[in-house]
Design a protein around this motif. Sequence first.
Motif, PDB file in Angstrom:
ATOM      1  N   GLN A  69       0.811  -1.214   0.000  1.00 54.23           N
ATOM      2  CA  GLN A  69       0.000   0.000   0.000  1.00 54.23           C
ATOM      3  C   GLN A  69       0.849   1.270   0.000  1.00 54.23           C
ATOM      4  OE1 GLN A  69      -3.102   0.001  -0.683  1.00 54.23           O
ATOM      5  NE2 GLN A  69      -3.203  -2.225  -0.629  1.00 54.23           N
ATOM      6  N   THR A  71       3.602   1.536  -1.595  1.00 54.23           N
ATOM      7  CA  THR A  71       3.987   1.653  -3.010  1.00 54.23           C
ATOM      8  C   THR A  71       2.865   2.300  -3.817  1.00 54.23           C
ATOM      9  OG1 THR A  71       5.334  -0.325  -2.782  1.00 54.23           O
ATOM     10  CG2 THR A  71       4.820   0.375  -5.007  1.00 54.23           C
ATOM     11  N   PHE A  72       1.627   1.887  -3.570  1.00 58.24           N
ATOM     12  CA  PHE A  72       0.487   2.494  -4.264  1.00 58.24           C
ATOM     13  C   PHE A  72       0.393   3.986  -3.953  1.00 58.24           C
ATOM     14  CE2 PHE A  72      -1.888  -1.544  -5.212  1.00 58.24           C
ATOM     15  CZ  PHE A  72      -2.113  -1.247  -6.542  1.00 58.24           C
ATOM     16  N   SER A  76       0.706   6.951  -6.739  1.00 54.16           N
ATOM     17  CA  SER A  76      -0.412   7.886  -6.938  1.00 54.16           C
ATOM     18  C   SER A  76       0.068   9.331  -6.945  1.00 54.16           C
ATOM     19  CB  SER A  76      -1.453   7.702  -5.831  1.00 54.16           C
ATOM     20  OG  SER A  76      -1.981   6.408  -5.877  1.00 54.16           O
ATOM     21  N   TYR A 105      -5.612  11.019  -0.505  1.00 56.58           N
ATOM     22  CA  TYR A 105      -5.451   9.601  -0.819  1.00 56.58           C
ATOM     23  C   TYR A 105      -6.109   8.662   0.199  1.00 56.58           C
ATOM     24  CZ  TYR A 105      -3.266   5.163  -1.998  1.00 56.58           C
ATOM     25  OH  TYR A 105      -3.064   3.853  -2.321  1.00 56.58           O
ATOM     26  N   ALA A 109      -8.832   5.553  -0.593  1.00 56.83           N
ATOM     27  CA  ALA A 109      -8.425   4.168  -0.322  1.00 56.83           C
ATOM     28  C   ALA A 109      -9.369   3.519   0.674  1.00 56.83           C
ATOM     29  CB  ALA A 109      -6.989   4.134   0.202  1.00 56.83           C
ATOM     30  N   GLY A 146      -6.602  -1.030  -9.015  1.00 53.93           N
ATOM     31  CA  GLY A 146      -6.473   0.256  -8.329  1.00 53.93           C
ATOM     32  C   GLY A 146      -6.862   1.443  -9.175  1.00 53.93           C
ATOM     33  N   VAL A 150      -5.986   4.896  -7.409  1.00 49.20           N
ATOM     34  CA  VAL A 150      -4.717   5.435  -7.912  1.00 49.20           C
ATOM     35  C   VAL A 150      -4.943   6.356  -9.104  1.00 49.20           C
ATOM     36  CG1 VAL A 150      -2.463   4.857  -8.886  1.00 49.20           C
ATOM     37  CG2 VAL A 150      -3.437   3.435  -7.074  1.00 49.20           C
TER      38      VAL A 150
END
Length: 201
Positions: A69, A71-72, A76, A105, A109, A146, A150
């Motif tokens: 997460q 990394t996401f 983003s 974000y 999420a 995502g 994202v």
Amino acid sequence: MMMSFATMAVVPVVYLLWGWSASYARDDIAGIVGNPLQAFGLRDQIADSSGNFVAGANGYPNVLDIGFQVTFAIISVAIISGTLAGRVKFSAWLAFVVGWVSLAYPPVAHMVWNGGLLSHAEHSIAAWLFGATHGEATIAPVDSAGGIVVHISAGAAALVLAVLVGPRKGFPSKVDKTHNLRFRAGDAVAGPAPGGRVRRP
């Protein structure tokens, strides 16, 4: 490129302190965002009191989910950087990164991936519109790879920023040369010539 490297440095700190909790805390605020203080600094998210790894949603250690997460979250924010390249000061970019990964974000999420308003959960908008079966929305939303969390959120942020900040100085009559010498017309280095000298095109 430097904006992306700075993103890789700043986002993990912010996201691991309160972003993860705001995204995945069990206690949430109206299905929109999790409680950022519940797991502040990843409290009780990696190991239990015995030193054993905490299991994640799918049985493997939660620390793997956390890394995934983070990394996401980095990706983003990095997607947005292209919109502001050459338009804002570097310090403004850093302030934006902290603000966006704190306020924009995590709610998205949480709503999509943690049983919030935009998920398949029993108390989601989809369940309200189409009814629920066995505790889930009968027609569940699909977030392929995502795409909502994202790409749509980053794309919307980039569009708004492009409109607010406006074009680069002098555009379109004056276009600045790129910072990378290899991309400058006529300045690119073709590589070493025989004997170690540098050839120029």
